[in-house]
Structure formats: structure tokens, C-alpha cells
Design a protein around this motif. Sequence first.
Motif, PDB file in Angstrom:
ATOM      1  N   ARG A 140       0.862  -1.186   0.000  1.00  0.00           N
ATOM      2  CA  ARG A 140       0.000   0.000   0.000  1.00  0.00           C
ATOM      3  C   ARG A 140       0.897   1.235   0.000  1.00  0.00           C
ATOM      4  O   ARG A 140       1.812   1.341   0.817  1.00  0.00           O
ATOM      5  CB  ARG A 140      -0.887  -0.038   1.253  1.00  0.00           C
ATOM      6  CG  ARG A 140      -1.767   1.160   1.466  1.00  0.00           C
ATOM      7  CD  ARG A 140      -2.993   1.115   0.561  1.00  0.00           C
ATOM      8  NE  ARG A 140      -3.935   2.151   0.927  1.00  0.00           N
ATOM      9  CZ  ARG A 140      -4.000   3.346   0.347  1.00  0.00           C
ATOM     10  NH1 ARG A 140      -3.159   3.663  -0.612  1.00  0.00           N
ATOM     11  NH2 ARG A 140      -4.898   4.231   0.719  1.00  0.00           N
ATOM     12  N   THR A 141       0.688   2.155  -0.936  1.00  0.00           N
ATOM     13  CA  THR A 141       1.376   3.439  -0.935  1.00  0.00           C
ATOM     14  C   THR A 141       0.375   4.509  -0.510  1.00  0.00           C
ATOM     15  O   THR A 141      -0.753   4.198  -0.127  1.00  0.00           O
ATOM     16  CB  THR A 141       1.942   3.784  -2.334  1.00  0.00           C
ATOM     17  OG1 THR A 141       0.856   4.095  -3.212  1.00  0.00           O
ATOM     18  CG2 THR A 141       2.776   2.647  -2.894  1.00  0.00           C
ATOM     19  N   GLU A 142       0.757   5.755  -0.613  1.00  0.00           N
ATOM     20  CA  GLU A 142      -0.149   6.837  -0.225  1.00  0.00           C
ATOM     21  C   GLU A 142      -1.467   6.782  -0.991  1.00  0.00           C
ATOM     22  O   GLU A 142      -2.536   6.981  -0.427  1.00  0.00           O
ATOM     23  CB  GLU A 142       0.532   8.180  -0.456  1.00  0.00           C
ATOM     24  CG  GLU A 142      -0.304   9.368  -0.027  1.00  0.00           C
ATOM     25  CD  GLU A 142       0.386  10.688  -0.246  1.00  0.00           C
ATOM     26  OE1 GLU A 142      -0.326  11.700  -0.314  1.00  0.00           O
ATOM     27  OE2 GLU A 142       1.626  10.717  -0.351  1.00  0.00           O
ATOM     28  N   ARG A 143      -1.400   6.476  -2.301  1.00  0.00           N
ATOM     29  CA  ARG A 143      -2.614   6.493  -3.132  1.00  0.00           C
ATOM     30  C   ARG A 143      -2.921   5.186  -3.823  1.00  0.00           C
ATOM     31  O   ARG A 143      -3.959   5.063  -4.472  1.00  0.00           O
ATOM     32  CB  ARG A 143      -2.480   7.585  -4.209  1.00  0.00           C
ATOM     33  CG  ARG A 143      -2.300   8.976  -3.674  1.00  0.00           C
ATOM     34  CD  ARG A 143      -2.165   9.987  -4.798  1.00  0.00           C
ATOM     35  NE  ARG A 143      -0.950   9.737  -5.563  1.00  0.00           N
ATOM     36  CZ  ARG A 143      -0.696  10.282  -6.755  1.00  0.00           C
ATOM     37  NH1 ARG A 143      -1.576  11.086  -7.310  1.00  0.00           N
ATOM     38  NH2 ARG A 143       0.432  10.022  -7.378  1.00  0.00           N
TER      39      ARG A 143
ATOM     40  N   GLU B  14       5.015   6.934  -8.385  1.00  0.00           N
ATOM     41  CA  GLU B  14       4.710   6.423  -7.042  1.00  0.00           C
ATOM     42  C   GLU B  14       4.898   4.912  -6.986  1.00  0.00           C
ATOM     43  O   GLU B  14       5.509   4.381  -6.050  1.00  0.00           O
ATOM     44  CB  GLU B  14       3.274   6.807  -6.672  1.00  0.00           C
ATOM     45  CG  GLU B  14       2.897   6.495  -5.247  1.00  0.00           C
ATOM     46  CD  GLU B  14       1.543   7.075  -4.849  1.00  0.00           C
ATOM     47  OE1 GLU B  14       0.914   6.501  -3.944  1.00  0.00           O
ATOM     48  OE2 GLU B  14       1.110   8.093  -5.428  1.00  0.00           O
TER      49      GLU B  14
END
Length: 195
Positions: A8-11, A111
Motif C-alpha cells: 500500500r502506498t499513499e494512493r 509512485e
Amino acid sequence: MRDWRHVRTERLWLDEPVDGDADDLFAIHHDPASWVHFPSGRVTDPAAGPVMVSASRRRFERDGLAYWSVRDEAGGPVVGRGGCMGPDDGPWWNLYYRLDQRVVGRGYATEMGAVALEAAHDVEPGRPVLAYLLEHNVGSRRTAERLGLRLVWRGPDAGNDDPAAVRLVYLDREPDDALVTAMADRGMPATGLVG
């Protein structure tokens, strides 16, 4: 070593592909707008979706890392495919990113790519990360550069329908002699090294 199958990244949700992702993956790779820089690379066989899913699964099992299905909402549709995967015939990680055209321009490739580099360095830090792209694909070049990769090779794109096409290779490190030899074996001779 961390388990990189689900990140999981920020978005973004980056996950090992599942069977239900096959149609979305095919649609992204079938869209002519995704291939304006390399029209002959467009995927036309719907069987390619399940092949992409199984290829990633095999590589996650074998190497601990492969291309993810990319989502920008939990449980949402697949909006891209990307990550690092080790080719069978190359001693490097291949960094790949292809997104649904509806989300291009949001910075998702960068990202996702940053996490892919982190994963590659965790799984096998001695293995270089390579991005292989066409010179006239400015967006892809900018992504590679934003990720800190350095242009190391420039030359003709063997096998491209466009005889004027120029291929670029970006790396996360200086190529050593073994990598230069492996690149030459794949049609990237030392004469194209940028230095």
C-alpha cells in the motif's frame, strides 16, 4: 526480506494479480492510446490477460517480486500494471509501468516505481534495475529520471517496425562488465553506452 505481494502506498494498492484482474489488464494493454509510442506493441489477443496474471504469479513464487496489478481505490478496478520483474534471460530487474489512460498524468507511475525500486533492492540488492524505453516516449523518460535512474545506453531499437526508432536504457547504477556483456547479448552493444 519483506513480502512484496501486497503493498500500500499513499494512493495506490499494489497487489499480486488475481484471475479477476485479467480483463482489466487486457483492456489497458489493448488500448491504442497506451501504445502511441509503439503501435506494433499493442496487445490484441484477449488471452494475454490471463497470461499476464499467471506470469506475475510464477515470478512472485520464483523470485519474490514481479509486476503488480495497480489500483487507486481498495477493491476498485485495475488501473495499471507495473513493478520489477526478472527476465529469464537477463541478470537485471526490468522496471515496467503501463497505466489506464484515464489515470495518466497523476504521478502513479512514479509512485509505483519508487516502491518497485525499494522492493528490488530488498529482494536482490546486487541485481540492477533497468528501464528499457523508446526515446520519443517523453513521459516514460521523465518517470525513469524522476526515479533517479540514469541513462546508460542509446541505440537503434532492433525489431521495431519504425527503422528510425531509438531505444534508451536507464539503470539504477553504473553497469559492470557482466551487465554490459548481458546487454550486448540482448542487442545493446557497448558502442551505444552513454557515458
